[in-house]
Write an enzyme that holds these catalytic residues in place. Structure first.
Site, PDB file in Angstrom:
ATOM      1  N   HIS B 237       0.861  -1.176   0.000  1.00  0.00           N
ATOM      2  CA  HIS B 237       0.000   0.000   0.000  1.00  0.00           C
ATOM      3  C   HIS B 237       0.900   1.229   0.000  1.00  0.00           C
ATOM      4  CE1 HIS B 237      -3.152   2.777   1.066  1.00  0.00           C
ATOM      5  NE2 HIS B 237      -4.028   1.812   0.855  1.00  0.00           N
ATOM      6  N   ARG B 253      -5.798  10.506  -1.712  1.00  0.00           N
ATOM      7  CA  ARG B 253      -5.214  10.854  -3.006  1.00  0.00           C
ATOM      8  C   ARG B 253      -6.339  11.031  -4.029  1.00  0.00           C
ATOM      9  NH1 ARG B 253      -2.344   6.582  -4.709  1.00  0.00           N
ATOM     10  NH2 ARG B 253      -3.011   5.473  -2.853  1.00  0.00           N
TER      11      ARG B 253
END
Ligand SMILES: Cc1cc2nc3c(=O)[nH]c(=O)nc-3n(C[C@H](O)[C@H](O)[C@H](O)COP(=O)(O)OP(=O)(O)OC[C@H]3O[C@@H](n4cnc5c(N)ncnc54)[C@H](O)[C@@H]3O)c2cc1C
Ligand code: HEM
Ligand code: HEM
Ligand code: SF4
Ligand code: F3S
Ligand code: FES
Lengths: 246, 636, 266
Positions: B237, B253
């Site tokens: 991740h 994000r």
């Protein structure tokens, strides 16, 4: 800003060692940016004293392993930032639970016996039918149940409660919360009458004298006081109902 | 539970009270194709099957995926029956955030109160069932409630250190009590390993809990008989919080967060002009690692990191829509994300590999041993797990494996000489004595652990090359050998935390080495296993599962490869990530004809029903069209 | 082997809590519900009475005349006489039931004490870096200990006062006639009871204030937000009655003249 030097005063006692006596031991550590007690304690163990016992698992405040007394307050060590503490940090194990060693206490056994006592599972109305659609439930109710279900069994509330500390038979804050969670759940077949002995007694919600420490220390900020009020009202209601019925 | 329900005596042992297991960390959700809300309309187990097989990059066993996808809805409903407060559907207009846009969808009245779904894990339809922000927690507590109800004995703070077996069958385990340090033996007709992942071989570079040290895989490996499957398949991740490793959701994000290096440059703009920060997990992680290796990381006593910049999103957005991120920042960093930067690093997240088992969950080559959950390589994840599939796996596999165990245990009597158990007990005692006796100068166990972690994240990380992997293998080999020279400083009687860790270290070193060697050997890129020197997926040579055994007296592990299982959905494009691939050479029929014999040859024990029974060949055909998705769309 | 330790006071030994014990019978549970209700209700009634009492005694601010007029009024209507018995009864009942909650053993009380003190002192050892406090200060446990202490003081001083009042109302022993009179009250207060009453006043207001606050929280008047509000209300009432009581006491002790006497033309 120069890094602070932190002084840790840690409770030490190994019940497995006949030579060990309870005492406080002092360690020094230089503070790091974003340092939590998870990192600090691991560094102390790895660099200074490998015999130090404490518990962590998730290190993200979801598993409830790491409750301890930090400067006089029961809380989760993994989500305690050293920057929130004075230069001197006092660490004690949680009171009210059996000590395993140093900062490690046996919350598991306590919570299991609590679960057995309040029968902390859904008492099913009918066996599960794999072919059927799920029973419907209003989302508001689901959220209310979830709110109580969030308890991570860290034991901080139990440790902070004066009554739970002196009266082992008291189901204690976390136990009352568990009871309320199943009382609220329409899937559970138990009615108020069946709950009565568990709830309405000095070992149940009337053991609580309203110290409110539990709600103040709960790291998950569970609405514990509202939970007790709910239980009290339900206990009162069921007592009246039962009388009316004869 | 299945076994206890059938009247067998069951004992659960666990390092921590069961409710503290790592499953409680799973927040996102649990995939099950119920198709309740508008964005899930038309969903079916067939689509779930498609998503999962594609996600696995065809590394999964398609029959297992089929069993899984078909049972997941039942599992979710059963959890509801056990009391999980699933978030329910609210009829009428609902506001959702879809790809940063605010969308209002009218949910129909007739679905009111059914289990709600959310968009999670990049599936074709909204499929993840969730209980507010604590799905794993709620599921774990509900299941443990059932365990208490059935009166199942639970020995918490107890660790299995060796499996007792006679070479053909497993008969239980040697255990150590982490309260007192005393050893014990548990004899059993059937033994199930459900010990979670092995993320901690990546040291602190993992989102996993500290107890995910791969002990279950080590136990199986130490038998010398049971193979581990696909250990090189490890998921990463991009944004683990630094230095704690706690997961920060992708959402930040998605909502427009930037990544910055120590010079405050948005390096993603330059490196991936098209997608920038929104490039896929692996791509983002890779560029982040490169920045750090290029010395563009920000210094921290625990190691360099990068910045995640959310300041421009503003306080309101962060405290409402990204509330979890805000809380993590507040609780674990003591910062306000609208004023300060967030330190992050790519981190290991999920272990696809594990104890290789057949579709019943029974381990290869050793009867009476089973595995389920993240510890197992049952293999429904292949080379990449979809978000939300693992929690569902734990429940579905628990049901299936539990049932097998219940039926198998009925026909077995424990008939082994006591001396066998004593032999294993003595060998564990010997290991402990060995550690306690060694003194003098030597590396500390924690130093070795850290060193392994460094090698793993830097050289066996997200993007792998032959040269680096070779170095890694050499270094890991050295570290593995060093374990035997390490010296403990704690001599205190009782649980002795240093000793407890030391007893796991050798296993961790082995798993690390195996992972690196497996990655080196697999000369292709598939799913999360990404070789920059072999960027194509090679179905001609590598449509196979890695199996590895390590005999007790062997110097090194031995690798074998077996067919992945019956192919129903023919290998094709994943729909995302790298698209280049080498087509398989033979036909599907040829491949399938060799599956059963191939797997048996590698130790597969015959399951209760013949392999392939659960496959509904071709059921996925047109599933997408039926669901209004058009052909070959799917995952993104 | 399992040496148990009191981690609150390192070194002292205590039995480790084995966790929740067995269930009670239905009859016991029912009895305990009744006890809880009665102790809460008696506390509530006493507290309400004390407010009324404050205004009653406060009539002294209007001067002797006002005070006597009210006292006589309550006596000729036969309100005062039974009230004495009722209050005495409630007082004893409440004290008896409420003290069931006080830990019986000294060892336990010490634990209670140590914990309350730790929790109260904790907030000083945490720093607040931002606007948000890292922890909520917690004093309620500590206040409970003071509730018990003030209760004990009241038990002694209050019973004395009650008996005194009983005799005053029911017998002609004090003053010129049967009943309460301003002159007698002022005389005995000035003579020295002022200190007794001073202590009693503080105890009553503290104990009743915290008691009512707790009662509200226990039965669900207070959610998190209103708990802050309740605290504020409780503080206000406390200071209001302390202030009023103090003025009354000063008048009774002949330190100041009745400030409102002009209202009655005195
Ligand atoms: C941060 C994070 C978020 C995630 N979010 C999701 C999500 O949203 N959806 C999803 O589907 N999945 C998610 N996952 C993945 C998922 O949580 C795990 O794959 C799953 O919980 C694994 O469950 P398990 O039962 O196999 O193992 P665990 O829950 O890890 O349990 C392992 C148990 O084995 C015990 N044990 C280990 N070793 C021994 C030993 N030697 N002896 C005795 N006992 C032992 C441990 O004490 C523990 O009780 C997430 C993972 C992480 C890290
Ligand atoms: C029926 C019962 C009561 C009657 C009739 C009564 C009457 C009086 C009277 C007449 C006075 C004036 C002083 C005096 O005459 O000595 C007084 C003062 C006082 N009483 Fe009572 N009282 C009663 C119950 C109580 C109780 C139960 C308490 C508390 C436990 C109490 C606390 C006080 C205090 C603190 C004062 C001082 C006045 C002040 O400063 O406000 N009284 N009471
Ligand atoms: C005579 C001596 C007294 C003693 C020993 C005493 C003791 C106590 C104790 C120990 C409690 C806590 C009980 C619990 O939390 O369950 C309590 C509560 C309370 N007391 Fe008293 N008290 C006394 C007199 C009074 C008086 C005179 C009043 C009124 C002014 C009063 C009002 C209250 C109230 C309102 C509560 C809260 C009840 C509750 O929380 O259930 N008490 N008392
Ligand atoms: S109620 Fe709060 S403090 Fe108590 S065990 Fe649960 S999470 Fe911990
Ligand atoms: S601290 Fe204890 S007394 Fe009641 S309000 Fe909480 S349970
Ligand atoms: S380590 Fe899990 S809550 Fe702290």
């Amino acid at each position: 800003m120069a890094a602070r030097e932190l002084t840790f005063e840690i409770f030490r006692f190994n019940p497995q060692d006949p030579e060990s006596t309870p005492h406080l031991q002092t360690f020094k550590l230089t503070e790091e940016p974003y340092m939590t007690l998870f990192r600090a304690l691991n560094r102390i163990r790895e660099e200074q004293d490998t015999s130090l016992q404490f518990d962590f698992s998730c290190r993200s405040a979801v598993c409830g392993s790491c409750g301890m007394m930090v400067n006089g307050r029961p809380t989760l060590a993994c989500k305690t930032l050293t920057s929130d503490l004075e230069d001197k940090v006092r660490l004690h194990p949680l009171p009210a639970f059996k000590l395993i060693g140093d900062l490690s206490v046996d919350t598991g056994t306590w919570f299991r016996s609590m679960a057995e006592r309040v029968e902390a599972w859904v008492h099913e109305r009918a066996p599960f039918d794999p072919g059927a659609l799920e029973d419907r439930m209003d989302d508001d109710l689901a959220q209310a149940i979830y709110e109580s279900d969030r308890c991570i069994e860290c034991g901080c509330c139990v440790a902070s409660c004066g009554v739970a500390n002196v009266k082992p038979a008291f189901v204690a804050p976390a136990g009352m919360n568990r009871i309320a969670r199943f009382m609220m759940d329409p899937r559970d077949a138990r009615n108020d009458d069946e709950w009565f002995e568990v709830v309405s007694s000095d070992d149940g919600v009337f053991g609580c004298i309203g110290l409110m420490a539990c709600a103040d220390v709960c790291p998950k900020e569970l609405p514990l006081l509202e939970v007790y009020a709910y239980l009290r009202r339900r206990a009162l209601g069921s007592a009246f109902l039962a009388r009316k019925k004869g | 539970m299945e076994a206890a329900g059938a009247g067998h005596e069951v004992t659960i042992i666990s390092l921590v009270p069961p409710r503290r297991s790592h499953s409680c960390a799973a927040q996102g959700g649990m995939q099950a194709a119920l198709g309740n809300c508008v964005k899930a309309a038309g969903d079916s187990p067939d689509l779930h099957f498609l998503d999962t097989v594609r996600g696995s990059d065809w590394g999964a066993d398609q029959e297992v995926v089929r069993m899984f996808a078909d049972s997941a809805p039942i599992a979710v409903r059963e959890l509801a029956h056990f009391g999980v407060p699933w978030t329910r559907l609210r009829p009428g207009p609902n506001q959702y955030h879809i790809k940063g846009e605010r969308v209002v969808i009218d949910e129909p009245e007739e679905n009111a109160g059914l289990i709600m779904h959310r968009d999670f894990g990049g599936t074709a339809k909204w499929r993840a069932c969730y209980a507010a922000a604590g799905t794993g927690h709620a599921a774990l507590y509900a299941v443990d409630g059932e365990v208490v109800r059935l009166g199942v004995q639970v020995k918490d703070r107890t660790e299995a250190l060796a499996l007792i077996h006679d070479g053909r069958r497993c008969w239980g385990a040697v255990t150590r009590c982490l309260r007192t340090g005393s050893l014990g033996v548990i004899l059993a007709k059937c033994t199930v390993i459900a010990t979670g992942g092995y993320g901690r071989i990546y040291g602190q570079y993992t989102t996993n809990a500290t107890i995910n040290e791969g002990t279950g895989a080590s136990l199986a490996l130490d038998t010398g008989r049971v193979p581990l499957g696909n250990m090189e398949a490890v998921q990463f991740h991009p944004t683990g919080l630094w230095p704690s490793g706690i997961l920060v959701t992708e959402g930040c994000r998605g909502d427009g967060g930037y990544l910055l290096n120590n010079a405050m440059e948005r390096f993603m703009v330059e490196l991936e002009p098209a997608k920038q920060e929104l490039a896929s997990r692996d791509v983002v992680s890779r560029h982040m690692m490169q920045q750090i290796l290029d010395g563009k990381g920000v210094d921290h006593p625990a190691g360099p990191h990068l910045w995640l910049d959310l300041r421009h999103l503003g306080e309101e957005h962060l405290t409402t829509k990204l509330r979890e991120v805000y809380e993590i920042c507040r609780d674990f960093l003591g910062i306000k994300p609208w004023e300060d930067l967030i330190p992050v690093r790519p981190s290991q997240h999920y272990s696809m590999g594990g104890v290789r088992v057949n579709k019943d969950g029974e381990a290869y080559s050793l009867a009476g041993l089973y595995a389920a959950g993240e510890a197992a390589c049952w293999d429904m994840h292949g080379f990449n797990r979809l978000g939300g599939n693992s929690l569902a796996e734990t429940i579905v596999a628990g049901r299936i494996v539990g049932r097998t165990v219940a039926s198998h245990a009925g026909g077995v009597e424990i008939d082994i000489p006591i001396s066998l158990a004593n032999e294993f007990l003595a060998s564990v005692q010997q290991r402990i004595d060995g550690w306690m006796a060694r003194s003098g100068e030597g590396p500390s166990v924690y130093k070795i652990r850290d060193a392994i972690g460094e090698v793993m994240i830097n050289k066996v990380g997200i993007f792998r090359t032959g040269a680096e992997l070779e170095e890694a293998v050499v270094e890991l080999r050295r570290l593995h050998d060093q374990v035997d020279a390490a010296v403990l400083t704690c001599r205190a009687p009782g649980p002795n935390p240093e000793l407890s860790f030391a007893l796991r270290l050798k296993g961790m070193a082995k798993l690390a080495l195996i992972t690196a060697m497996g990655a080196l050997a697999r000369k292709e890129s598939r799913g999360a296993h990404c070789r920059t020197d072999f960027p194509e997926r090679d179905d001609a040579n590598w449509l196979s599962r890695t199996l590895v055994r390590w005999g007790r007296d062997d110097e090194a592990p031995s690798f074998e490869y077996e067919p992945v299982g019956f192919l129903d959905l023919p290998p094709g494009d994943r729909g995302y990530g790298q698209a280049k691939r080498v087509e398989m050479t033979g036909t599907l029929e040829e491949y399938n004809a060799g599956v059963v014999e191939g797997q048996r040859g590698h130790g597969m024990l015959d399951p209760v029903e013949p392999v392939g029974t659960h496959l509904r060949p071709g059921a996925w055909r047109d599933a997408e069209e039926r669901a209004g998705l058009g052909k070959i769309g799917g995952g993104h | 082997m399992d040496k148990a330790v009191d981690v609150l006071r390192s070194g002292a030994v205590r039995e480790a809590g084995p966790g929740p014990g067995p269930r009670l019978t239905r009859a016991e549970a029912r009895r305990q519900l009744a006890y809880e209700l009665v102790s809460g209700l008696s506390g509530l009634m006493l507290a309400l009475f004390m407010w009324g009492h404050m205004f009653f005694v406060g009539s002294i601010l209007l001067g002797d005349r006002g005070f006597n007029w009210l006292a006589e009024g309550l006596e000729v209507t036969y309100i005062a006489q039974p009230t004495v018995f009722i209050i005495l009864f409630l007082f004893v009942l409440h004290a008896a039931l409420a003290s069931r909650k006080i830990p019986a053993q000294l060892k336990e009380r010490r634990r209670f004490f140590a914990l309350g003190k730790e929790l109260r002192a904790a907030s000083g050892q945490w720093r607040s870096t931002g606007e948000e406090l890292p922890l909520k200060p917690h004093v309620e446990s500590w206040l409970w200990i003071w509730q018990v202490r003030t209760g004990m003081v009241m038990l002694v001083l209050g019973s004395f006062h009650l008996v005194l009042m009983g005799m005053d109302i029911l017998t002609p022993l004090f003053g010129d006639r049967m009943g309460i009179e301003a002159s007698t009250s002022i005389a005995r207060t000035t003579a020295g009871l002022v200190w007794v009453y001073g202590v009693l006043l503080v105890c009553v207001e503290f104990h009743a204030g915290i008691g009512l606050y707790r009662l509200a929280v226990k039965w669900g008047v207070g959610s998190r937000l209103t708990r802050d509000m309740l605290t504020r209300i409780e503080k206000f009432l406390f200071w209001f009655f302390i202030g009023l009581g103090a003025v009354v006491l000063l008048v009774l002790a002949s330190v100041i003249p009745p400030p409102l006497a002009f209202l009655l033309g005195g």
